[in-house]
Write a protein that holds these residues in place. Structure first.
Motif, mmCIF file in Angstrom:
data_model
loop_
_atom_site.group_PDB
_atom_site.id
_atom_site.type_symbol
_atom_site.label_atom_id
_atom_site.label_comp_id
_atom_site.label_asym_id
_atom_site.label_seq_id
_atom_site.Cartn_x
_atom_site.Cartn_y
_atom_site.Cartn_z
ATOM 1 N N GLY A 108 13.092 -17.022 -37.508
ATOM 2 C CA GLY A 108 12.217 -16.055 -36.880
ATOM 3 C C GLY A 108 10.780 -16.223 -37.348
ATOM 4 N N VAL A 109 9.907 -15.354 -36.836
ATOM 5 C CA VAL A 109 8.494 -15.401 -37.220
ATOM 6 C C VAL A 109 8.355 -14.932 -38.664
ATOM 7 C CG1 VAL A 109 6.180 -14.536 -36.744
ATOM 8 C CG2 VAL A 109 7.760 -15.011 -34.859
ATOM 9 N N ARG A 110 7.701 -15.736 -39.484
ATOM 10 C CA ARG A 110 7.620 -15.432 -40.906
ATOM 11 C C ARG A 110 6.657 -14.282 -41.168
ATOM 12 N NH1 ARG A 110 7.199 -21.085 -40.619
ATOM 13 N NH2 ARG A 110 9.162 -22.067 -41.090
ATOM 14 N N TYR A 160 11.038 -17.001 -46.960
ATOM 15 C CA TYR A 160 12.308 -16.290 -46.832
ATOM 16 C C TYR A 160 13.070 -16.329 -48.154
ATOM 17 C CZ TYR A 160 11.585 -15.509 -41.954
ATOM 18 O OH TYR A 160 11.052 -15.058 -40.775
ATOM 19 N N ASN A 189 20.822 -18.332 -33.865
ATOM 20 C CA ASN A 189 19.601 -19.146 -33.841
ATOM 21 C C ASN A 189 19.916 -20.605 -34.148
ATOM 22 O OD1 ASN A 189 18.182 -16.801 -33.337
ATOM 23 N ND2 ASN A 189 17.338 -16.629 -35.401
ATOM 24 N N THR A 193 10.790 -21.453 -37.778
ATOM 25 C CA THR A 193 10.715 -20.265 -36.929
ATOM 26 C C THR A 193 11.910 -20.142 -35.980
ATOM 27 O OG1 THR A 193 8.315 -20.401 -37.014
ATOM 28 C CG2 THR A 193 9.258 -19.011 -35.305
ATOM 29 N N SER A 244 9.675 -26.511 -34.773
ATOM 30 C CA SER A 244 10.313 -25.639 -33.781
ATOM 31 C C SER A 244 9.809 -25.882 -32.364
ATOM 32 C CB SER A 244 10.096 -24.169 -34.165
ATOM 33 O OG SER A 244 10.778 -23.837 -35.349
#
Length: 239
Positions: A233-235, A42, A11, A229, A211
Motif C-alpha cells: 500500500g501507500v507508505r 513498514y 495484493n 506499494t 510497482s
C-alpha cells in the motif's frame, strides 16, 4: 487469517498475476523473475506476515530502519537486499544483515564493504547501480554511476575479497534522455548487462522495475523486480 494478512495476500496475488502475465507476454518462464518486496517504513510484523505468505526476498533503503527490522526477523528464511544510497559509515551495520547490496556506485564503498565482509567472514552480493540520468562518468540524482564507470567499478568488486559481483541495478530516471521512457531505460540496462557478462559471466542479475513499471522491466529481461506499494500500500510519510 487476519484482515491485514488477507489484504497482503490479495495484493501479493495481484502482483504475482502481473508478473506471470508479463512473463507470458515476453515469452519468458515465470521462474526467471524474482519478486523482491520493498518493506521500507513498514514494521517487522509485516515482514513476518510476508514471510508466512511465501515471500523470500525483502528490500530496505535506510539502515536505521532496516537493522532493527532484520534483527527482529532473523529467524525467518529471508534474503535481505539493501537498495538505498549507502554511506560508508553505515557499512558495518548493513553488512551485518544484508545478503545483497544493490546500490554499489563508487570505489570507496567497494573498499569499505570488502573490509567489513572479510571481518565478518561472509560473502556479500553486490550490484552496480547504474545512473541513466547521469553523464557517462558522472553520478545520478538518486545515486548510481554513469555508464562509463561500470566496467572499472565491476572490476573492483570482482577482485575485492568478501564480495561477489552479481550484476546491475537501476531506477527509472526522472530526468535526462530516459525520463518517462521506462522501456528504453530498461532495454539500455539489458545492453549494459550483456556487456558486463562478456567480462563477468556470472554477473547475470538485473534488478529493475517497481510497482508502476514492472511489466516493462520484465519485457526488457529483468531478473528481479522491486515492488513495495503494490504489495503493502501507500507508505506513511516519515516524520
Amino acid at each position: 487469517m487476519t484482515d491485514h494478512k488477507a489484504q497482503l495476500a490479495g495484493n501479493l496475488a495481484k502482483v504475482e498475476e502481473r508478473i506471470a502475465a508479463a512473463c507470458v507476454a515476453a515469452g519468458r518462464k515465470r521462474e526467471e523473475v524474482t519478486l523482491i518486496v520493498v518493506t521500507k517504513t513498514y514494521p517487522a510484523d509485516d515482514v513476518r506476515i510476508l514471510s508466512e505468505l511465501g515471500v523470500r526476498h525483502v528490500a530496505e533503503n535506510r539502515d536505521q530502519d532496516a537493522a532493527p527490522k532484520a534483527a527482529a526477523c532473523a529467524d525467518l528464511p529471508l534474503s535481505w537486499h539493501f537498495v538505498g544510497q549507502l554511506q560508508t559509515n553505515k557499512v558495518r551495520s548493513v553488512v551485518g544483515y544484508a545478503d545483497v547490496v544493490q546500490s554499489v556506485d563508487r570505489a570507496r564503498l567497494v573498499t569499505a564493504l570488502s573490509k567489513e565482509a572479510v571481518r565478518r567472514e561472509r560473502e556479500l552480493g553486490c550490484l552496480i547501480q547504474v545512473a541513466l540520468d547521469a553523464e557517462e562518468t558522472g553520478r545520478g540524482e538518486r545515486g548510481g554511476v554513469g555508464t562509463g564507470g561500470i566496467e572499472e567499478l565491476a572490476g573492483l568488486v570482482a577482485e575485492a575479497p568478501g564480495l561477489r559481483l552479481d550484476g546491475l541495478m537501476t531506477v527509472a530516471p526522472l530526468s535526462g534522455p530516459y525520463a518517462g521512457r521506462e522501456p528504453a531505460a530498461f532495454e539500455r540496462l539489458m545492453d549494459l548487462s550483456t556487456d558486463l557478462r562478456s567480462a563477468h559471466p556470472a554477473a547475470n542479475m538485473v534488478s529493475a522495475g517497481m510497482s508502476a513499471d514492472l511489466e516493462q522491466a520484465v519485457a526488457a529481461g529483468a531478473t528481479h523486480v522491486r515492488v513495495g506499494t503494490a504489495v503493502l500500500g501507500v507508505r506513511p510519510r516519515l516524520g
